[in-house]
Scaffold this motif. Structure first.
Motif, mmCIF file in Angstrom:
data_model
loop_
_atom_site.group_PDB
_atom_site.id
_atom_site.type_symbol
_atom_site.label_atom_id
_atom_site.label_comp_id
_atom_site.label_asym_id
_atom_site.label_seq_id
_atom_site.Cartn_x
_atom_site.Cartn_y
_atom_site.Cartn_z
ATOM 1 N N GLY A 62 51.614 48.682 60.526
ATOM 2 C CA GLY A 62 51.116 47.319 60.501
ATOM 3 C C GLY A 62 49.736 47.179 59.909
ATOM 4 N N GLY A 63 49.032 48.298 59.694
ATOM 5 C CA GLY A 63 47.692 48.245 59.128
ATOM 6 C C GLY A 63 47.720 48.161 57.606
ATOM 7 N N ASP A 64 46.530 48.220 57.013
ATOM 8 C CA ASP A 64 46.370 48.166 55.558
ATOM 9 C C ASP A 64 45.641 49.415 55.083
ATOM 10 N N LEU A 65 45.992 49.855 53.887
ATOM 11 C CA LEU A 65 45.312 50.982 53.251
ATOM 12 C C LEU A 65 44.699 50.479 51.950
ATOM 13 N N PRO A 66 43.369 50.263 51.919
ATOM 14 C CA PRO A 66 42.710 49.820 50.686
ATOM 15 C C PRO A 66 42.376 51.037 49.822
ATOM 16 N N PHE A 67 42.893 51.086 48.603
ATOM 17 C CA PHE A 67 42.666 52.211 47.700
ATOM 18 C C PHE A 67 41.563 51.862 46.711
ATOM 19 N N THR A 68 40.602 52.770 46.605
ATOM 20 C CA THR A 68 39.450 52.561 45.730
ATOM 21 C C THR A 68 39.249 53.769 44.840
ATOM 22 N N TYR A 69 38.465 53.553 43.786
ATOM 23 C CA TYR A 69 38.124 54.677 42.904
ATOM 24 C C TYR A 69 36.723 54.478 42.356
ATOM 25 N N GLN A 70 36.181 55.578 41.839
ATOM 26 C CA GLN A 70 34.827 55.591 41.296
ATOM 27 C C GLN A 70 34.770 56.649 40.202
ATOM 28 N N SER A 112 45.867 47.503 47.459
ATOM 29 C CA SER A 112 45.971 47.687 48.894
ATOM 30 C C SER A 112 47.449 47.772 49.272
ATOM 31 N N VAL A 113 47.755 48.627 50.256
ATOM 32 C CA VAL A 113 49.138 48.834 50.691
ATOM 33 C C VAL A 113 49.278 48.412 52.146
ATOM 34 N N LYS A 114 50.240 47.566 52.410
ATOM 35 C CA LYS A 114 50.555 47.155 53.774
ATOM 36 C C LYS A 114 51.476 48.192 54.396
ATOM 37 N N LEU A 115 51.119 48.692 55.565
ATOM 38 C CA LEU A 115 51.902 49.738 56.219
ATOM 39 C C LEU A 115 53.054 49.116 56.999
ATOM 40 N N THR A 116 54.061 48.732 56.255
ATOM 41 C CA THR A 116 55.310 48.300 56.877
ATOM 42 C C THR A 116 55.974 49.515 57.525
ATOM 43 N N PRO A 117 56.995 49.320 58.353
ATOM 44 C CA PRO A 117 57.664 50.498 58.949
ATOM 45 C C PRO A 117 58.135 51.511 57.914
ATOM 46 N N ALA A 118 58.671 51.041 56.777
ATOM 47 C CA ALA A 118 59.151 51.965 55.749
ATOM 48 C C ALA A 118 57.982 52.706 55.109
ATOM 49 N N ASN A 119 56.895 51.980 54.791
ATOM 50 C CA ASN A 119 55.729 52.632 54.186
ATOM 51 C C ASN A 119 55.073 53.600 55.164
ATOM 52 N N PRO A 173 54.874 55.121 48.591
ATOM 53 C CA PRO A 173 54.493 53.717 48.341
ATOM 54 C C PRO A 173 53.034 53.541 47.938
ATOM 55 N N PHE A 174 52.570 54.349 46.979
ATOM 56 C CA PHE A 174 51.248 54.123 46.419
ATOM 57 C C PHE A 174 51.283 52.877 45.540
ATOM 58 N N CYS A 175 50.132 52.297 45.290
ATOM 59 C CA CYS A 175 50.056 51.125 44.422
ATOM 60 C C CYS A 175 49.260 51.463 43.172
ATOM 61 N N LYS A 176 49.482 50.682 42.122
ATOM 62 C CA LYS A 176 48.831 50.914 40.841
ATOM 63 C C LYS A 176 47.625 50.001 40.679
ATOM 64 N N GLY A 177 46.801 50.361 39.693
ATOM 65 C CA GLY A 177 45.653 49.533 39.366
ATOM 66 C C GLY A 177 46.060 48.280 38.609
ATOM 67 N N HIS A 178 45.039 47.518 38.198
ATOM 68 C CA HIS A 178 45.298 46.229 37.580
ATOM 69 C C HIS A 178 45.679 46.339 36.111
ATOM 70 N N LYS A 179 45.260 47.408 35.437
ATOM 71 C CA LYS A 179 45.534 47.510 34.005
ATOM 72 C C LYS A 179 47.015 47.812 33.784
ATOM 73 N N LYS A 180 47.647 47.093 32.874
ATOM 74 C CA LYS A 180 49.090 47.196 32.684
ATOM 75 C C LYS A 180 49.492 47.891 31.397
ATOM 76 N N THR A 181 48.662 47.865 30.379
ATOM 77 C CA THR A 181 49.044 48.414 29.073
ATOM 78 C C THR A 181 48.143 49.579 28.695
ATOM 79 N N ILE A 182 48.715 50.509 27.895
ATOM 80 C CA ILE A 182 47.973 51.657 27.387
ATOM 81 C C ILE A 182 48.271 51.826 25.909
ATOM 82 N N SER A 183 47.473 52.638 25.240
ATOM 83 C CA SER A 183 47.589 52.750 23.784
ATOM 84 C C SER A 183 48.628 53.758 23.347
#
Length: 579
Positions: free
Chosen positions: A176-184, A100-107, A55-65
């Motif tokens: 029940g916690g949150d996982l904030p994903f960042t990059y640099q 950010s990913v919410k740690l539901t029981p499944a996640n 259950p990783f999440c994606k960034g905000h950009k939706k389109t690529i060339s």
């Protein structure tokens, strides 16, 4: 997969062996795509899943060339998905949270399972692979996730030459916690040239270790010794045989009848008799010629073009070369079948053309069921299987037919130095160690001994985290294997003929092909003592594909043995005067 994508796969494999729509050159500010590939347990390299199966999440950009996929990538389980991270050439990105990913029981269950089984992931940036670890657990069994990806990208001019990924910001995994994903992203000037950017992924210390050099030298000395021994023994023995047979030729009929006749000359009327199951034998021989041609061509292409650097390039090259060299199969298999007096040449051609593809597709189809059950990325898509079937039907089969017609017309006339008796000669009893079954079992020991160390390096590159690049060594070992196989098979066949057993065709093929039995036995040792693989999926995958590899090697070695023995048999019987 739709019709358009199917046509794209066909065109890619036929027209672009190492296809890439990107030229690896960037203008300042041009987008650089970060592809997320697969994720899986560290000790089971071949057990991979789509990156976003967790259950990783994606960034905000939706389109690529652009996006491209080759047939080789599809077969190897490459599952590229856009990460959604916005990266531009030479433009730094400060620490940015992209999701950010919410740690539901499944996640929570999914991430905790991945961390406990040491899951790793792979991504690609400008076709350069990058690896990272999902998380870790401490001594108190507390689970942590790495949530920050720090990219350091080196460039030289307008090209990317190196990439370093640092995983930071260890966050405790709690339901029940949150996982904030960042990059640099940090860009830096590099002195590395584009041509050498792949060298950091290689392991010269492993592949050019002294053991590797010693194995090559040991195998080479074995070849020299074996060739010399075979030449000395056979020439000395054959000289005595020729002298004895010449003396018998000077005797009258009564003296010859009263004499003690024995040896290989006595089966001259049966030695060129059509073997049992000629369609299968000729198809195997044709397939062996084909596999040898593919092996030589692919090794040559890799040496000249460094195809191991391209994602799926070697697999695409194998498919292309196998299809293009299909006439080799039909030519030699059809010619042999015609020389032996075979009448059902169309049947033989179809068997020859479909034998290896049928073996590969049948084994892969069964393994694919397991991969589909586990929802692994190694599961081959239906469209890819249709593409492979189309190549077999519309490329391989017609080219094999062309080769068969040419082979029958150019080399299909019988040229045996001895005529075949209308009634087969009884095979006398002989000692147990001269039985074909014993000869077949023992025939593969020396050929396997000449390659088993190289097998370790090849197995390690495929089943562990090594990139095989010393294809010059592979070519040398391939030639050594062919030479040792021919020498051993000639000796085995000579002993068989000297025992007045004329069934040399199948014996020569199977005694050389038995090398595959020892390779497959070695694969068991490698699995249990050299790897840490586990699980039903990996076990089926490993032993299924090792059986396929061993079968292909056995067919190729059997062909080497048959070729050498057939030349030897033709030579000795064409030299002796036969009444």
């Amino acid at each position: 997969m739709g019709y358009t994508r199917f046509i794209l796969l066909i065109s890619l494999v036929v027209f672009h062996v190492n296809c890439d729509e990107h030229d690896h050159k960037y203008a300042p500010g041009e987008e650089v795509i970060i592809w997320m590939n697969t994720v899986g347990p560290y000790h089971n390299r071949q057990e991979t899943y789509e990156y976003y199966s967790l259950p990783f999440c994606k960034g905000h950009k939706k389109t690529i060339s652009h996006y491209h996929e080759t047939l080789g990538e599809a077969l190897q389980g490459v599952e590229l998905e856009f990460s959604g991270l916005d990266v531009k050439f030479k433009e730094d990105v400060s620490l940015t949270q992209f999701c950010s990913v919410k740690l539901t029981p499944a996640n929570y269950d999914a991430f905790s399972y991945a961390i406990r089984h040491r899951y790793w992931y792979q991504m690609y940036i400008d076709d350069l692979p990058v690896w990272g670890i999902v998380g870790e657990k401490n001594e108190d069994d507390v689970l942590y996730m790495w949530t920050h990806k720090k990219f350091e990208i080196g460039y030289n001019g307008d090209q990317i030459v190196e990439i370093n990924l640092t995983s930071e910001n260890k966050v405790k995994v709690e339901e029940g916690g949150d996982l904030p994903f960042t990059y640099q992203v940090t860009w830096k000037q590099s002195q590395m040239t584009y041509e050498k950017r792949y060298e950091k992924y290689l392991d010269p210390g492993f592949f050019q270790h002294r053991i590797h050099w010693f194995s090559i030298f040991n195998s080479f000395m074995m070849v020299i010794f074996l060739v010399g021994l075979v030449s000395m023994i056979l020439m000395r023995t054959l000289r005595k045989d020729y002298a004895r047979y010449s003396k018998e030729d000077d005797l009258d009929d009564m003296e010859r009848d009263l004499g003690d006749e024995y040896g290989w000359k006595q089966v001259h009327g049966d030695v060129f008799r059509m073997p049992s199951y000629p369609t299968i034998l000729c198809s195997l021989i044709g397939s062996g010629y084909h596999l040898a041609a593919v092996t030589m061509c692919v090794i040559g292409f890799v040496i000249m073009g460094d195809l191991y650097m391209g994602r799926g390039s070697i697999m695409s090259t194998i498919i292309f070369v196998y299809a293009a060299t299909s006439p080799v199969n039909g030519f030699f298999g059809g010619a042999l079948y015609s020389r032996q007096g075979g009448k059902q040449w169309i049947r033989q051609m179809i068997v020859s053309a479909s034998f290896i593809p049928g073996l590969v597709c049948g084994s892969t189809f069964l393994i694919n069921f397991v991969a589909m059950y586990y929802k692994a990325s190694r599961a081959i898509p239906f469209g890819t299987m249709v593409a492979i079937a189309a190549i077999c039907l519309f490329v391989i089969l017609p080219l094999t037919l062309v080769g068969t017609v040419l082979g029958r017309n150019i080399m299909g006339q019988p040229n045996n130095p001895c005529r075949v008796n209308p009634v087969a000669r009884p095979i006398p009893e002989k000692k147990w160690f001269m039985e074909p079954s014993v000869i077949i079992f023992l025939g593969g020991i020396l050929p396997f001994g000449s390659i088993f160390i190289e097998m370790y390096f090849i197995f390690t590159s495929f089943w562990a985290y090594k990139i095989y690049y010393v294809y010059g060594f592979m070519l040398l070992v391939f030639l050594i294997l062919a030479t040792v196989t021919v020498c051993v098979t000639i000796v085995c066949s000579y002993f068989l003929l000297n025992a007045e057993d004329y069934r040399w065709q199948w014996t020569s093929f199977l005694s050389a092909a038995s090398t595959a039995i020892y390779v497959y036995m070695y694969s068991f040792y490698y699995f249990f003592f050299k790897t840490k693989m586990f699980g039903f999926f990996q076990t089926v995958f490993y032993f299924g594909y090792m059986a396929l590899f061993s079968a292909a090697l056995g067919i190729m070695c059997g062909t080497f043995g048959y070729i050498g023995t057939s030349l030897f048999v033709w030579k000795i019987y064409s030299t002796v005067k036969i009444d």
